[in-house]
Design a protein around this motif. Structure first.
Motif, PDB file in Angstrom:
ATOM      1  N   SER A  73     -28.625  20.697  19.381  1.00  0.00           N
ATOM      2  CA  SER A  73     -29.011  20.613  17.975  1.00  0.00           C
ATOM      3  C   SER A  73     -29.441  21.994  17.507  1.00  0.00           C
ATOM      4  N   GLY A  74     -29.508  22.159  16.187  1.00  0.00           N
ATOM      5  CA  GLY A  74     -29.933  23.450  15.674  1.00  0.00           C
ATOM      6  C   GLY A  74     -29.947  23.487  14.165  1.00  0.00           C
ATOM      7  N   VAL A  75     -30.346  24.642  13.636  1.00  0.00           N
ATOM      8  CA  VAL A  75     -30.441  24.877  12.199  1.00  0.00           C
ATOM      9  C   VAL A  75     -29.146  25.536  11.728  1.00  0.00           C
ATOM     10  N   ILE A  76     -28.507  24.951  10.727  1.00  0.00           N
ATOM     11  CA  ILE A  76     -27.244  25.486  10.214  1.00  0.00           C
ATOM     12  C   ILE A  76     -27.514  26.783   9.462  1.00  0.00           C
ATOM     13  N   ASP A  77     -26.938  27.874   9.956  1.00  0.00           N
ATOM     14  CA  ASP A  77     -27.106  29.186   9.329  1.00  0.00           C
ATOM     15  C   ASP A  77     -25.839  29.660   8.624  1.00  0.00           C
ATOM     16  N   VAL A  78     -24.698  29.394   9.224  1.00  0.00           N
ATOM     17  CA  VAL A  78     -23.430  29.920   8.720  1.00  0.00           C
ATOM     18  C   VAL A  78     -22.432  28.771   8.557  1.00  0.00           C
ATOM     19  N   VAL A  79     -21.797  28.703   7.394  1.00  0.00           N
ATOM     20  CA  VAL A  79     -20.724  27.733   7.142  1.00  0.00           C
ATOM     21  C   VAL A  79     -19.531  28.516   6.616  1.00  0.00           C
ATOM     22  N   ASP A  80     -18.507  28.664   7.447  1.00  0.00           N
ATOM     23  CA  ASP A  80     -17.308  29.413   7.071  1.00  0.00           C
ATOM     24  C   ASP A  80     -16.140  28.466   6.815  1.00  0.00           C
ATOM     25  N   ILE A  81     -15.344  28.786   5.812  1.00  0.00           N
ATOM     26  CA  ILE A  81     -14.094  28.060   5.571  1.00  0.00           C
ATOM     27  C   ILE A  81     -12.972  28.867   6.211  1.00  0.00           C
ATOM     28  N   GLN A  82     -12.204  28.210   7.067  1.00  0.00           N
ATOM     29  CA  GLN A  82     -11.181  28.903   7.861  1.00  0.00           C
ATOM     30  C   GLN A  82      -9.828  28.247   7.628  1.00  0.00           C
ATOM     31  N   VAL A  83      -8.804  29.061   7.409  1.00  0.00           N
ATOM     32  CA  VAL A  83      -7.450  28.555   7.204  1.00  0.00           C
ATOM     33  C   VAL A  83      -6.596  28.989   8.387  1.00  0.00           C
ATOM     34  N   SER A  84      -5.999  28.039   9.082  1.00  0.00           N
ATOM     35  CA  SER A  84      -5.179  28.345  10.247  1.00  0.00           C
ATOM     36  C   SER A  84      -3.794  28.815   9.805  1.00  0.00           C
ATOM     37  N   PRO A  85      -3.016  29.418  10.717  1.00  0.00           N
ATOM     38  CA  PRO A  85      -1.645  29.822  10.371  1.00  0.00           C
ATOM     39  C   PRO A  85      -0.787  28.646   9.913  1.00  0.00           C
ATOM     40  N   GLN A  86      -1.157  27.436  10.337  1.00  0.00           N
ATOM     41  CA  GLN A  86      -0.405  26.238   9.931  1.00  0.00           C
ATOM     42  C   GLN A  86      -0.885  25.685   8.587  1.00  0.00           C
ATOM     43  N   GLY A  87      -1.891  26.342   7.996  1.00  0.00           N
ATOM     44  CA  GLY A  87      -2.370  25.910   6.693  1.00  0.00           C
ATOM     45  C   GLY A  87      -3.477  24.877   6.744  1.00  0.00           C
ATOM     46  N   LYS A  88      -4.013  24.568   7.943  1.00  0.00           N
ATOM     47  CA  LYS A  88      -5.101  23.598   8.044  1.00  0.00           C
ATOM     48  C   LYS A  88      -6.421  24.280   7.711  1.00  0.00           C
ATOM     49  N   ILE A  89      -7.208  23.643   6.847  1.00  0.00           N
ATOM     50  CA  ILE A  89      -8.472  24.222   6.393  1.00  0.00           C
ATOM     51  C   ILE A  89      -9.628  23.514   7.108  1.00  0.00           C
ATOM     52  N   THR A  90     -10.460  24.291   7.751  1.00  0.00           N
ATOM     53  CA  THR A  90     -11.582  23.722   8.496  1.00  0.00           C
ATOM     54  C   THR A  90     -12.883  24.449   8.147  1.00  0.00           C
ATOM     55  N   LEU A  91     -13.992  23.784   8.464  1.00  0.00           N
ATOM     56  CA  LEU A  91     -15.305  24.403   8.395  1.00  0.00           C
ATOM     57  C   LEU A  91     -15.706  24.827   9.804  1.00  0.00           C
ATOM     58  N   VAL A  92     -16.151  26.061   9.943  1.00  0.00           N
ATOM     59  CA  VAL A  92     -16.718  26.530  11.204  1.00  0.00           C
ATOM     60  C   VAL A  92     -18.214  26.718  10.958  1.00  0.00           C
ATOM     61  N   VAL A  93     -19.004  25.950  11.668  1.00  0.00           N
ATOM     62  CA  VAL A  93     -20.445  25.869  11.414  1.00  0.00           C
ATOM     63  C   VAL A  93     -21.185  26.400  12.639  1.00  0.00           C
ATOM     64  N   GLU A  94     -22.194  27.256  12.419  1.00  0.00           N
ATOM     65  CA  GLU A  94     -22.956  27.761  13.545  1.00  0.00           C
ATOM     66  C   GLU A  94     -24.376  28.118  13.133  1.00  0.00           C
ATOM     67  N   GLY A  95     -25.224  28.304  14.135  1.00  0.00           N
ATOM     68  CA  GLY A  95     -26.614  28.666  13.877  1.00  0.00           C
ATOM     69  C   GLY A  95     -27.414  28.685  15.161  1.00  0.00           C
ATOM     70  N   ASP A  96     -28.721  28.881  15.018  1.00  0.00           N
ATOM     71  CA  ASP A  96     -29.623  28.893  16.157  1.00  0.00           C
ATOM     72  C   ASP A  96     -30.049  27.479  16.522  1.00  0.00           C
ATOM     73  N   SER A  97     -30.545  27.333  17.759  1.00  0.00           N
ATOM     74  CA  SER A  97     -31.116  26.058  18.167  1.00  0.00           C
ATOM     75  C   SER A  97     -32.374  25.778  17.350  1.00  0.00           C
ATOM     76  N   LEU A  98     -32.965  24.599  17.544  1.00  0.00           N
ATOM     77  CA  LEU A  98     -34.155  24.237  16.782  1.00  0.00           C
ATOM     78  C   LEU A  98     -35.313  25.208  16.983  1.00  0.00           C
ATOM     79  N   ALA A  99     -35.252  25.995  18.058  1.00  0.00           N
ATOM     80  CA  ALA A  99     -36.297  26.998  18.280  1.00  0.00           C
ATOM     81  C   ALA A  99     -36.388  27.979  17.119  1.00  0.00           C
ATOM     82  N   ARG A 100     -35.341  28.046  16.289  1.00  0.00           N
ATOM     83  CA  ARG A 100     -35.379  28.898  15.098  1.00  0.00           C
ATOM     84  C   ARG A 100     -36.580  28.528  14.220  1.00  0.00           C
ATOM     85  N   GLU A 101     -36.965  27.249  14.197  1.00  0.00           N
ATOM     86  CA  GLU A 101     -38.089  26.823  13.363  1.00  0.00           C
ATOM     87  C   GLU A 101     -39.391  27.520  13.752  1.00  0.00           C
TER      88      GLU A 101
END
Length: 280
Positions: A73-101
């Motif tokens: 688990s963790g705190v959402i810091d970054v939400v990127d929209i990514q388009v693959s070469p095949q045209g598929k659009i995804t969200l790439v989500v990352e951040g620190d663990s709950l220790a960020r609090e």
């Protein structure tokens, strides 16, 4: 392995009408003496993608040996929209663990001492008393004090930074426990129950959760930062006359920790004799 991801508020209340089931993967790491990281990817077309917003919490669940288990688990810091070469659009989500609090509160001028200027082992308790609401020490799995006696004063560090500093001063370790708990490990070497092996058929081991494969191994020694064994202090003064340590008196508590005051051709200094002798 099947898994699902809940998006929650700071109190653990889940957003939306259910978990995210379409994520391609979930990656997370728990680290000693610092916050870990997490990352997952999901289709933007998923109706529940709108739940993914910065500063909300992401919590991944899976089933291990028939038991629903938190995978990270963790705190959402970054939400990127990514388009693959095949045209598929995804969200790439990352951040620190709950220790960020633990960076959301600072310890001010907290003194790690016995109340009268002497050393103490109560550092973890004193620091966690200033942690955000809901956080505590896990005294069932870990400890509420250090083995080594410590004397130290902080200057506005966050709770997480204060724990990191205490670990450095004591030579001990801490980690994130279950939920919002900090496990002060002292010098315990906890068994994670997973055995690392070299070699073997990776495909046949995919469903064996008791082992992991060693992909590569490297031992590194870095002495660049070094250690400070002697400190020459100089402050403002009048003309060429500067305030220094000449005439300073060393408190008994510091003397008991191996510190001494001295003078040489370069001026007055504070020395930790064992460190200076070992690395001179």
């Amino acid at each position: 392995m099947s898994f699902w991801i809940d998006i929650e508020d700071a109190s653990g209340n889940r957003y939306g009408d259910g978990p995210i089931l379409t994520a391609k993967y979930w990656e997370s790491s728990d680290c000693l003496d610092r916050a870990g990281r997490f990352r997952f990817e999901m289709p933007l077309a998923d109706p529940r993608a709108a739940l993914v917003q910065e500063k909300r919490r992401a919590r991944c669940w899976t089933v291990v040996n028939g038991i629903v288990t938190e995978a990270g688990s963790g705190v959402i810091d970054v939400v990127d929209i990514q388009v693959s070469p095949q045209g598929k659009i995804t969200l790439v989500v990352e951040g620190d663990s709950l220790a960020r609090e633990l960076t959301y509160r600072h310890v001010g001028g907290l003194a790690i001492d016995d109340g009268v200027g002497g050393v103490t082992t109560d550092g973890p308790q004193l620091i966690m008393a200033l942690a955000p609401s809901g956080w505590s020490l896990d005294t069932v799995t870990g400890h509420d004090e250090t083995i080594k006696e410590v004397l130290h004063t902080f200057h506005g560090e966050s709770v997480l930074a204060a724990l990191v500093r205490l670990a450095s001063l004591s030579g001990e370790h801490f980690r994130l426990g279950s939920g919002r708990k900090v496990v002060w490990m002292q010098n315990d070497q906890a068994d994670c129950t997973v055995r690392a092996i070299q070699g073997g058929d990776a495909v046949s081991l995919e469903d064996n959760h008791d082992v992991c494969l060693i992909a590569d191994f490297k031992e590194s020694q870095d002495t660049y930062d070094g250690l400070v064994g002697r400190l020459y202090a100089g402050g403002v003064g009048n003309g060429d006359t500067l305030v220094d340590l000449n005439g300073a008196v060393l408190p008994a508590a510091y003397a008991a920790l191996g510190y001494t005051l001295g003078t040489d051709s370069k001026g007055s200094y504070l020395e930790h004799t064992d460190t200076w002798t070992a690395y001179e």
